[in-house]
Design a protein around this motif. Structure first.
Motif, PDB file in Angstrom:
ATOM      1  N   ASP A  93       0.811  -1.219   0.000  1.00  0.00           N
ATOM      2  CA  ASP A  93       0.000   0.000   0.000  1.00  0.00           C
ATOM      3  C   ASP A  93       0.845   1.271   0.000  1.00  0.00           C
ATOM      4  OD1 ASP A  93      -2.199  -1.681   0.121  1.00  0.00           O
ATOM      5  OD2 ASP A  93      -2.406  -1.495   2.295  1.00  0.00           O
ATOM      6  N   HIS A  94       2.156   1.133   0.059  1.00  0.00           N
ATOM      7  CA  HIS A  94       3.074   2.273   0.120  1.00  0.00           C
ATOM      8  C   HIS A  94       3.953   2.283  -1.120  1.00  0.00           C
ATOM      9  CE1 HIS A  94       1.883   1.529   4.279  1.00  0.00           C
ATOM     10  NE2 HIS A  94       2.122   2.809   4.491  1.00  0.00           N
ATOM     11  N   GLU A  95       4.144   3.446  -1.688  1.00  0.00           N
ATOM     12  CA  GLU A  95       4.953   3.558  -2.909  1.00  0.00           C
ATOM     13  C   GLU A  95       6.445   3.621  -2.618  1.00  0.00           C
ATOM     14  OE1 GLU A  95       3.563   6.512  -5.644  1.00  0.00           O
ATOM     15  OE2 GLU A  95       1.475   6.017  -5.223  1.00  0.00           O
ATOM     16  N   GLU A  96       6.832   4.273  -1.554  1.00  0.00           N
ATOM     17  CA  GLU A  96       8.253   4.449  -1.234  1.00  0.00           C
ATOM     18  C   GLU A  96       8.821   3.181  -0.602  1.00  0.00           C
ATOM     19  OE1 GLU A  96      10.066   7.703  -0.640  1.00  0.00           O
ATOM     20  OE2 GLU A  96       8.610   8.840  -1.795  1.00  0.00           O
ATOM     21  N   PRO A  97      10.073   2.843  -0.914  1.00  0.00           N
ATOM     22  CA  PRO A  97      10.707   1.700  -0.243  1.00  0.00           C
ATOM     23  C   PRO A  97      10.766   1.920   1.270  1.00  0.00           C
ATOM     24  CG  PRO A  97      12.028   2.438  -2.102  1.00  0.00           C
ATOM     25  CD  PRO A  97      10.942   3.456  -1.902  1.00  0.00           C
ATOM     26  N   LEU A  98      10.504   0.881   2.008  1.00  0.00           N
ATOM     27  CA  LEU A  98      10.540   0.884   3.474  1.00  0.00           C
ATOM     28  C   LEU A  98       9.533   1.841   4.122  1.00  0.00           C
ATOM     29  CD1 LEU A  98      14.391   0.696   4.038  1.00  0.00           C
ATOM     30  CD2 LEU A  98      12.751  -1.178   4.092  1.00  0.00           C
ATOM     31  N   ALA A  99       8.561   2.318   3.370  1.00  0.00           N
ATOM     32  CA  ALA A  99       7.589   3.269   3.931  1.00  0.00           C
ATOM     33  C   ALA A  99       6.769   2.637   5.053  1.00  0.00           C
ATOM     34  CB  ALA A  99       6.676   3.806   2.837  1.00  0.00           C
ATOM     35  N   PHE A 100       6.357   1.384   4.867  1.00  0.00           N
ATOM     36  CA  PHE A 100       5.589   0.759   5.945  1.00  0.00           C
ATOM     37  C   PHE A 100       6.454   0.553   7.178  1.00  0.00           C
ATOM     38  CE2 PHE A 100       4.218  -2.757   8.537  1.00  0.00           C
ATOM     39  CZ  PHE A 100       2.979  -2.279   8.932  1.00  0.00           C
ATOM     40  N   GLN A 101       7.700   0.140   6.993  1.00  0.00           N
ATOM     41  CA  GLN A 101       8.585  -0.075   8.131  1.00  0.00           C
ATOM     42  C   GLN A 101       8.786   1.235   8.911  1.00  0.00           C
ATOM     43  OE1 GLN A 101       8.764  -1.403   5.159  1.00  0.00           O
ATOM     44  NE2 GLN A 101       9.980  -3.260   5.106  1.00  0.00           N
ATOM     45  N   ARG A 102       8.892   2.348   8.192  1.00  0.00           N
ATOM     46  CA  ARG A 102       9.024   3.645   8.867  1.00  0.00           C
ATOM     47  C   ARG A 102       7.744   3.999   9.614  1.00  0.00           C
ATOM     48  NH1 ARG A 102      12.233   4.662   4.325  1.00  0.00           N
ATOM     49  NH2 ARG A 102      10.563   5.657   3.156  1.00  0.00           N
ATOM     50  N   GLU A 103       6.595   3.693   9.023  1.00  0.00           N
ATOM     51  CA  GLU A 103       5.322   3.942   9.708  1.00  0.00           C
ATOM     52  C   GLU A 103       5.223   3.086  10.970  1.00  0.00           C
ATOM     53  OE1 GLU A 103       0.666   2.828   9.129  1.00  0.00           O
ATOM     54  OE2 GLU A 103       1.726   3.516   7.344  1.00  0.00           O
ATOM     55  N   TYR A 104       5.621   1.842  10.865  1.00  0.00           N
ATOM     56  CA  TYR A 104       5.624   0.928  12.014  1.00  0.00           C
ATOM     57  C   TYR A 104       6.492   1.508  13.135  1.00  0.00           C
ATOM     58  CZ  TYR A 104       6.299  -3.578  14.475  1.00  0.00           C
ATOM     59  OH  TYR A 104       6.343  -4.584  15.403  1.00  0.00           O
ATOM     60  N   ALA A 105       7.694   1.939  12.780  1.00  0.00           N
ATOM     61  CA  ALA A 105       8.607   2.516  13.780  1.00  0.00           C
ATOM     62  C   ALA A 105       8.018   3.779  14.388  1.00  0.00           C
ATOM     63  CB  ALA A 105       9.961   2.809  13.133  1.00  0.00           C
ATOM     64  N   ARG A 106       7.410   4.614  13.563  1.00  0.00           N
ATOM     65  CA  ARG A 106       6.806   5.857  14.073  1.00  0.00           C
ATOM     66  C   ARG A 106       5.689   5.549  15.066  1.00  0.00           C
ATOM     67  NH1 ARG A 106       2.417   8.339  12.955  1.00  0.00           N
ATOM     68  NH2 ARG A 106       1.974   7.198  11.044  1.00  0.00           N
ATOM     69  N   LYS A 107       4.839   4.574  14.736  1.00  0.00           N
ATOM     70  CA  LYS A 107       3.715   4.245  15.612  1.00  0.00           C
ATOM     71  C   LYS A 107       4.154   3.570  16.913  1.00  0.00           C
ATOM     72  CE  LYS A 107      -0.065   4.228  12.364  1.00  0.00           C
ATOM     73  NZ  LYS A 107      -1.178   3.462  11.800  1.00  0.00           N
ATOM     74  N   LEU A 108       5.367   2.995  16.919  1.00  0.00           N
ATOM     75  CA  LEU A 108       5.884   2.383  18.144  1.00  0.00           C
ATOM     76  C   LEU A 108       6.888   3.290  18.860  1.00  0.00           C
ATOM     77  CD1 LEU A 108       6.403  -1.322  17.015  1.00  0.00           C
ATOM     78  CD2 LEU A 108       4.478  -0.336  18.241  1.00  0.00           C
ATOM     79  N   SER A 109       7.133   4.476  18.331  1.00  0.00           N
ATOM     80  CA  SER A 109       8.187   5.342  18.865  1.00  0.00           C
ATOM     81  C   SER A 109       7.894   5.870  20.275  1.00  0.00           C
ATOM     82  CB  SER A 109       8.448   6.509  17.924  1.00  0.00           C
ATOM     83  OG  SER A 109       7.323   7.369  17.867  1.00  0.00           O
ATOM     84  N   HIS A 110       6.648   5.821  20.707  1.00  0.00           N
ATOM     85  CA  HIS A 110       6.328   6.301  22.053  1.00  0.00           C
ATOM     86  C   HIS A 110       6.750   5.317  23.140  1.00  0.00           C
ATOM     87  CE1 HIS A 110       2.846   3.792  21.047  1.00  0.00           C
ATOM     88  NE2 HIS A 110       2.609   3.695  22.349  1.00  0.00           N
TER      89      HIS A 110
END
Length: 120
Positions: A93-110
């Protein structure tokens, strides 16, 4: 909590492409079906061998049923199992490479150390 069963769900669904798609399209239905039909099957054993007492908690069912991977992490799901399954479901669902992995990290960053216990 049933971290073992939570991780078993993530592990078994991730290894079956048809279940990955089923879980992507119908998470609540897949969780209910899996818990009723597969949860008590013993891993790497004869199909007739089964347990009868394993059940997901309501919180686990809700997090799985809504693809809420930050909540799954909070509940003690192993982050590598969660990440690999959710990459299989949502990376496309993401066009950029590793975009989902970055979203995952952002959502767990707290989360801060010490992380929730992931021992089973």
């Amino acid at each position: 909590m049933s971290r073992y069963l939570l991780d078993k769900f993530l592990y078994t669904v991730d290894r079956d492409p048809e279940l990955v798609e089923r879980y992507r399209e119908d998470p609540r239905g897949t969780v209910a079906w899996w818990e009723a039909e597969r949860a008590n099957a013993l891993l790497n054993c004869h199909p007739a061998e089964a347990s009868t007492w394993l059940r997901l908690t309501d919180a686990e069912r809700e997090a799985l049923g809504t693809h809420d991977y930050p909540r799954l992490f909070e509940l003690g799901a192993h982050p590598f199992l969660t990440l690999t399954l959710f990459i299989a479901m949502f990376e496309r669902d993401h066009e950029e490479p590793l975009a989902f992995q970055r979203e995952y990290a952002r959502k767990l960053s707290h989360f801060t150390l010490p992380y929730p216990d992931i021992a089973t």
